[in-house]
Enzyme design. Structure first.
Site, PDB file in Angstrom:
ATOM      1  N   TYR A 147       0.991  -1.252   0.129  1.00  0.00           N
ATOM      2  CA  TYR A 147       0.155   0.058   0.076  1.00  0.00           C
ATOM      3  C   TYR A 147       0.683   1.070  -0.019  1.00  0.00           C
ATOM      4  O   TYR A 147       0.646   2.322  -0.603  1.00  0.00           O
ATOM      5  CB  TYR A 147      -1.082  -0.167   1.098  1.00  0.00           C
ATOM      6  CG  TYR A 147      -1.914   1.089   1.407  1.00  0.00           C
ATOM      7  CD1 TYR A 147      -3.327   0.719   0.661  1.00  0.00           C
ATOM      8  CD2 TYR A 147      -1.696   2.364   2.216  1.00  0.00           C
ATOM      9  CE1 TYR A 147      -4.051   1.921   1.167  1.00  0.00           C
ATOM     10  CE2 TYR A 147      -2.602   3.266   2.228  1.00  0.00           C
ATOM     11  CZ  TYR A 147      -3.914   2.951   1.899  1.00  0.00           C
ATOM     12  OH  TYR A 147      -4.868   4.052   1.828  1.00  0.00           O
ATOM     13  N   LYS A 151       0.770   3.976  -2.793  1.00  0.00           N
ATOM     14  CA  LYS A 151       0.225   5.424  -2.593  1.00  0.00           C
ATOM     15  C   LYS A 151       1.525   6.429  -2.939  1.00  0.00           C
ATOM     16  O   LYS A 151       1.347   7.657  -3.284  1.00  0.00           O
ATOM     17  CB  LYS A 151      -0.011   5.673  -1.164  1.00  0.00           C
ATOM     18  CG  LYS A 151      -1.382   4.795  -0.896  1.00  0.00           C
ATOM     19  CD  LYS A 151      -2.497   5.419  -1.588  1.00  0.00           C
ATOM     20  CE  LYS A 151      -3.857   4.866  -1.185  1.00  0.00           C
ATOM     21  NZ  LYS A 151      -5.068   5.250  -2.068  1.00  0.00           N
TER      22      LYS A 151
HETATM   23  N1  CAA Z   1       6.067  -1.520  14.497  1.00  0.00           N
HETATM   24  C1  CAA Z   1       7.001  -2.291  14.931  1.00  0.00           C
HETATM   25  N2  CAA Z   1       6.428  -3.755  14.905  1.00  0.00           N
HETATM   26  C2  CAA Z   1       5.208  -3.837  14.929  1.00  0.00           C
HETATM   27  C3  CAA Z   1       4.156  -3.109  14.453  1.00  0.00           C
HETATM   28  C4  CAA Z   1       4.659  -1.816  14.287  1.00  0.00           C
HETATM   29  N3  CAA Z   1       3.644  -0.738  14.095  1.00  0.00           N
HETATM   30  N4  CAA Z   1       3.084  -3.728  14.356  1.00  0.00           N
HETATM   31  C5  CAA Z   1       3.532  -5.225  14.600  1.00  0.00           C
HETATM   32  N5  CAA Z   1       4.591  -5.324  15.127  1.00  0.00           N
HETATM   33  C6  CAA Z   1       5.283  -6.409  15.331  1.00  0.00           C
HETATM   34  C7  CAA Z   1       4.637  -7.109  16.536  1.00  0.00           C
HETATM   35  O1  CAA Z   1       4.785  -6.690  17.855  1.00  0.00           O
HETATM   36  C8  CAA Z   1       5.083  -8.371  16.403  1.00  0.00           C
HETATM   37  O2  CAA Z   1       6.476  -8.505  16.921  1.00  0.00           O
HETATM   38  P1  CAA Z   1       6.916 -10.016  17.460  1.00  0.00           P
HETATM   39  O3  CAA Z   1       6.878 -11.170  16.612  1.00  0.00           O
HETATM   40  O4  CAA Z   1       8.375  -9.629  17.823  1.00  0.00           O
HETATM   41  O5  CAA Z   1       5.924 -10.122  18.772  1.00  0.00           O
HETATM   42  C9  CAA Z   1       5.167  -8.773  14.809  1.00  0.00           C
HETATM   43  O6  CAA Z   1       5.350  -7.060  14.160  1.00  0.00           O
HETATM   44  C10 CAA Z   1       4.264  -9.288  14.294  1.00  0.00           C
HETATM   45  O7  CAA Z   1       2.840  -8.736  14.562  1.00  0.00           O
HETATM   46  P2  CAA Z   1       1.637  -9.251  14.538  1.00  0.00           P
HETATM   47  O8  CAA Z   1       1.541 -10.831  15.124  1.00  0.00           O
HETATM   48  O9  CAA Z   1       0.533  -8.330  14.871  1.00  0.00           O
HETATM   49  O10 CAA Z   1       1.341  -9.578  12.650  1.00  0.00           O
HETATM   50  P3  CAA Z   1       0.019  -9.660  12.229  1.00  0.00           P
HETATM   51  O11 CAA Z   1       0.509 -10.556  10.803  1.00  0.00           O
HETATM   52  O12 CAA Z   1      -1.092 -10.191  13.246  1.00  0.00           O
HETATM   53  O13 CAA Z   1      -0.501  -8.419  11.732  1.00  0.00           O
HETATM   54  C11 CAA Z   1      -0.732  -6.070  10.676  1.00  0.00           C
HETATM   55  C12 CAA Z   1       0.320  -7.071  11.659  1.00  0.00           C
HETATM   56  C13 CAA Z   1      -1.678  -6.745   9.809  1.00  0.00           C
HETATM   57  C14 CAA Z   1       0.594  -5.315  10.074  1.00  0.00           C
HETATM   58  C15 CAA Z   1      -1.119  -5.370  11.937  1.00  0.00           C
HETATM   59  O14 CAA Z   1      -0.478  -5.061  12.763  1.00  0.00           O
HETATM   60  C16 CAA Z   1      -2.088  -4.005  11.471  1.00  0.00           C
HETATM   61  O15 CAA Z   1      -3.055  -4.305  10.973  1.00  0.00           O
HETATM   62  N6  CAA Z   1      -1.379  -2.836  11.572  1.00  0.00           N
HETATM   63  C17 CAA Z   1      -2.128  -1.876  11.091  1.00  0.00           C
HETATM   64  C18 CAA Z   1      -1.492  -1.460   9.519  1.00  0.00           C
HETATM   65  C19 CAA Z   1      -2.096  -0.070   9.410  1.00  0.00           C
HETATM   66  O16 CAA Z   1      -2.290   0.997   9.712  1.00  0.00           O
HETATM   67  N7  CAA Z   1      -3.216  -0.156   8.133  1.00  0.00           N
HETATM   68  C20 CAA Z   1      -3.613   1.170   7.732  1.00  0.00           C
HETATM   69  C21 CAA Z   1      -5.187   0.587   7.263  1.00  0.00           C
HETATM   70  S1  CAA Z   1      -5.864   2.004   6.968  1.00  0.00           S
HETATM   71  C22 CAA Z   1      -5.376   2.928   5.414  1.00  0.00           C
HETATM   72  O17 CAA Z   1      -4.215   2.375   4.939  1.00  0.00           O
HETATM   73  C23 CAA Z   1      -5.929   4.119   5.097  1.00  0.00           C
HETATM   74  C24 CAA Z   1      -4.866   5.176   5.119  1.00  0.00           C
HETATM   75  O18 CAA Z   1      -4.461   5.645   4.136  1.00  0.00           O
HETATM   76  C25 CAA Z   1      -4.131   5.932   6.343  1.00  0.00           C
END
Ligand code: CAA
Length: 241
Positions: A147, A151
């Protein structure tokens, strides 16, 4: 004469607010959508937009969609490339399909549609192309390599195309919204979303109408000297240089 606007992904979320904003200013609006017939019907009934269904990532479908609008209603003066999807996942789990889908819907769509309206805008000496990018194309976001790349691509697309439109009365601009109160943002896991909101200095999500209002301004005659720009609207979550 009434100007015609096409808003991709224009029946829901930010797109719907853009359609509403343009209708309020007297434009004839075609709100494109890909799948949700129910929301499209509601949008048509509540806003007066003409809803048009086609997949913006499919070049042939775009050509057919534009041809139909042009033959029945006339040329498109304002194109808002807003349609977007997420397939969020950390890069080590990201599949080629998740990459391709997001690039096709969020970036290639802007090529498909801009290319189709460009020659008409050049001939008529007027046009407005407004691309909806994202804060995450400016700063990057964990879980959004696909994404963020798409973008950020829209920002480069905007800058280059603006140069080509400048002498032809066509402006090409980008808006980079932050986190806006839409279904897409509601899809972010609750704990993750709360963390994100805590990093927004204004202390809240943005409203879709706050993006719609900027589109309306960029579409207007008064905005003729604004081109190649990226408008950051994110509650100071990221202050782009
Ligand atoms: N920074 C650093 N580390 C992170 C992190 C972050 N932001 N988020 C997760 N992690 C780490 C976790 O702590 C975890 O670490 P460990 O393995 O050491 O424990 C590892 O990454 C894996 O994390 P998850 O188990 O949570 O991974 P997942 O596969 O379940 O999902 C994800 C991860 C899908 C990215 C979820 O964190 C997520 O949905 N994040 C939000 C993403 C986001 O902001 N999307 C925006 C959507 S809206 C949009 O896009 C509109 C716009 O234009 C703004």
């Amino acid at each position: 004469m009434t100007r015609l606007a096409l808003v991709t992904g224009g029946t829901r979320g930010i797109g719907r607010a853009i359609s509403e904003g343009l209708i309020a200013k007297g434009y004839t609006v075609f709100a494109n959508y890909a799948g949700n017939d129910e929301k499209a019907k509601l949008c048509a009934e509540e806003t007066g937009a003409h809803v048009v269904k086609f997949d913006v990532s499919d070049a042939d479908a775009c050509a057919k969609g534009i041809k139909k609008i042009q033959s029945e209603h006339g040329d498109i003066d304002i194109l808002v490339n807003n349609a977007g999807i997420t397939r969020d996942t950390p890069f080590h789990k990201m599949s080629k399909d998740q990459w391709d889908e997001v690039i096709a819907v969020n970036l290639t769509s802007a090529f498909n549609l801009s290319r189709l309206v460009w020659e008409g805008m050049r001939t008529r000496g007027f046009g407005r192309i407004i691309n909806i990018s994202s804060i995450n194309g400016q700063k990057g976001q964990f879980g959004q390599v696909n994404y963020s790349a798409a973008k950020a691509g829209l920002i480069g697309f905007t800058k280059a195309l603006a140069l080509e439109g400048a002498r032809k009365g066509i402006t090409v601009n980008c808006i980079a919204p932050g986190y806006i109160d839409t279904d897409m943002v509601a899809g972010v896991p609750e704990n993750v979303l709360q963390n994100i909101i805590s990093t927004i200095p204004v202390g809240r999500l943005g409203k879709a109408s706050e993006i719609g209002d900027m589109v309306t301004y960029l579409a207007s005659d008064q905005a003729g000297f604004i081109t190649g720009a990226t408008m950051t609207i994110n509650g100071a979550q990221y202050i782009a240089g």
